[in-house]
Design a protein around this motif. Structure first.
Motif, PDB file in Angstrom:
ATOM      1  N   GLU A  65       0.827  -1.207   0.000  1.00 25.91           N
ATOM      2  CA  GLU A  65       0.000   0.000   0.000  1.00 25.91           C
ATOM      3  C   GLU A  65       0.863   1.260   0.000  1.00 25.91           C
ATOM      4  OE1 GLU A  65      -2.527  -0.324   3.360  1.00 25.91           O
ATOM      5  OE2 GLU A  65      -3.871  -1.801   2.430  1.00 25.91           O
ATOM      6  N   GLN A  81      -4.352  -4.616  -2.809  1.00 27.90           N
ATOM      7  CA  GLN A  81      -5.009  -3.955  -1.698  1.00 27.90           C
ATOM      8  C   GLN A  81      -6.296  -4.688  -1.304  1.00 27.90           C
ATOM      9  OE1 GLN A  81      -5.461   0.011  -3.196  1.00 27.90           O
ATOM     10  NE2 GLN A  81      -3.429   0.694  -2.498  1.00 27.90           N
ATOM     11  N   GLN A  82      -7.058  -5.109  -2.293  1.00 27.10           N
ATOM     12  CA  GLN A  82      -8.284  -5.856  -1.996  1.00 27.10           C
ATOM     13  C   GLN A  82      -7.972  -7.182  -1.295  1.00 27.10           C
ATOM     14  OE1 GLN A  82     -10.340  -6.311  -5.699  1.00 27.10           O
ATOM     15  NE2 GLN A  82     -10.841  -4.118  -5.895  1.00 27.10           N
ATOM     16  N   GLN A  86      -1.352   0.312 -11.780  1.00 26.19           N
ATOM     17  CA  GLN A  86      -2.431   0.644 -10.851  1.00 26.19           C
ATOM     18  C   GLN A  86      -3.360  -0.539 -10.618  1.00 26.19           C
ATOM     19  OE1 GLN A  86      -2.688   3.292  -9.096  1.00 26.19           O
ATOM     20  NE2 GLN A  86      -4.674   2.789  -8.149  1.00 26.19           N
ATOM     21  N   LYS A  87      -3.663  -1.335 -11.644  1.00 31.16           N
ATOM     22  CA  LYS A  87      -4.569  -2.469 -11.509  1.00 31.16           C
ATOM     23  C   LYS A  87      -4.000  -3.528 -10.564  1.00 31.16           C
ATOM     24  CE  LYS A  87      -7.090  -5.895 -14.236  1.00 31.16           C
ATOM     25  NZ  LYS A  87      -7.343  -6.440 -15.597  1.00 31.16           N
ATOM     26  N   GLU A 118      -4.280  -2.285  -6.939  1.00 29.80           N
ATOM     27  CA  GLU A 118      -5.636  -2.354  -6.419  1.00 29.80           C
ATOM     28  C   GLU A 118      -6.030  -3.788  -6.063  1.00 29.80           C
ATOM     29  OE1 GLU A 118      -8.063  -0.633  -9.375  1.00 29.80           O
ATOM     30  OE2 GLU A 118      -7.462   1.449  -8.932  1.00 29.80           O
ATOM     31  N   GLU A 119      -5.641  -4.755  -6.884  1.00 23.48           N
ATOM     32  CA  GLU A 119      -5.939  -6.154  -6.563  1.00 23.48           C
ATOM     33  C   GLU A 119      -5.225  -6.597  -5.290  1.00 23.48           C
ATOM     34  OE1 GLU A 119      -4.820  -8.335  -9.988  1.00 23.48           O
ATOM     35  OE2 GLU A 119      -6.601  -7.804 -11.170  1.00 23.48           O
TER      36      GLU A 119
END
Length: 256
Positions: free
Chosen positions: A218, A243-244, A236-237, A240-241
Motif C-alpha cells: 500500500e 489492496q483488496q 495501478q490495476k 488495487e488487486e
C-alpha cells in the motif's frame, strides 16, 4: 439327548446344527423382511433394529436362527461340562463346599466390613504352604506312593484358595485399568490441543507477516510515475488487486 450333552461338554465341540441357516440368501431374506416391516409401519427402512423388535418379527423358521435371542439375566450356563453362574458376584468358598484357609474380614455392627482383609499377607502364607506341601507330596511319592491322594487334595485346596483370593482383586484391576485408559486418552487429547495451539501460533505469525507485506504494498502504491506505475514498477490495476486481497485477509483475521 445324551450325545448332544457330550458334544457340548467336549474340549473341541462341533458347531451347532443351526449354523447351516447362516447363508447369504437367508441374510438377504431377513433384510428384505425388515425393510417390508418398516415400510408397513411407516418407518425408516434403514433403521437400526433393537433385539426386542427383531424378536417381534414374524419370520419363518429358517430365519429365526438369524435373530439373536434375548440375553439371559439370571441362571447358569455350561462351559466344557462345568456350570458357570451369570451373576457377577464371586461366590464364597464356603458356598462351594471348599475349606477356606483364610479368615473372613471383620464385620462391624452395621453389617459392613470394618477394615479390608490383607490379601497379600494370606497369599504369601498360602504360597509358602504350597512349597511345603509339594515337598511333602514328593516325599510321600518316594516312600508310600499309594498314599498320595490326601496330600494331593491339600495341594488342590491351597491352589483354589489362592485363586479365589486373586479373583477378589478383579474389581480393583478393572477399575485401575479403566483409570489408566482414561488417563491415556486425556494425555492424547492434551497433546492434540498443544499441537493445535502450535499450528495456531504459526498461522498468526504468517498472517502478521502478510499484513506487514500488505502495508508495504500500500505504501509503495504512491506516488505513481507518469507511465501509471509506482516506484516498484507495478501498475495501478495490480496494486488495487493486492489492496483488496490484504483487506480481505485483515477482515478474516479480525473475525477469527
Amino acid at each position: 439327548m445324551a450325545d448332544a450333552q457330550r458334544a457340548v461338554a467336549a474340549a473341541f465341540p462341533p458347531p451347532p446344527p443351526f449354523w447351516k441357516h447362516f447363508t447369504a440368501k437367508n441374510i438377504e431374506k431377513l433384510d428384505k423382511l425388515k425393510t417390508e416391516s418398516a415400510k408397513s409401519q411407516a418407518q425408516d427402512p434403514k433403521k437400526k433394529w433393537s433385539p426386542s423388535e427383531l424378536q417381534a418379527l414374524d419370520a419363518p423358521a429358517d430365519l429365526r436362527y438369524l435373530i439373536p435371542p434375548k440375553a439371559p439375566s439370571e441362571g447358569s450356563y455350561s462351559v466344557f461340562g462345568e456350570l458357570q453362574s451369570l451373576s457377577s458376584a464371586l461366590p464364597s468358598l464356603k458356598d462351594q463346599g471348599i475349606d477356606q484357609l483364610y479368615p473372613d474380614p471383620p464385620v462391624s455392627k452395621d453389617d459392613q466390613p470394618a477394615q479390608p482383609l490383607n490379601h497379600a499377607y494370606y497369599l504369601l502364607k498360602i504360597s509358602k504352604s504350597l512349597l511345603l506341601n509339594f515337598l511333602e507330596f514328593v516325599g510321600v511319592l518316594s516312600v508310600a506312593p499309594e498314599q498320595f491322594e490326601t496330600k494331593l487334595d491339600d495341594l488342590r485346596n491351597l491352589f483354589i484358595n489362592a485363586h479365589h483370593l486373586l479373583n477378589l482383586y478383579r474389581p480393583h484391576q478393572a477399575r485401575e485399568s479403566l483409570i489408566l485408559m482414561m488417563e491415556e486418552q486425556l494425555e492424547n487429547t492434551r497433546s492434540e490441543i498443544q499441537e493445535m495451539d502450535g499450528i495456531k501460533d504459526r498461522v498468526e505469525k504468517l498472517l502478521d507477516q502478510l499484513a506487514v507485506e500488505g502495508r508495504d504494498v500500500e505504501a509503495s502504491a504512491q506516488p505513481q510515475s507518469p507511465t501509471g506505475q509506482n516506484s516498484l514498477g507495478l501498475d495501478q490495476k495490480t496494486v488495487e488487486e493486492a489492496q483488496q486481497l490484504w483487506a480481505l485477509l485483515r477482515e478474516e483475521e479480525n473475525e477469527s
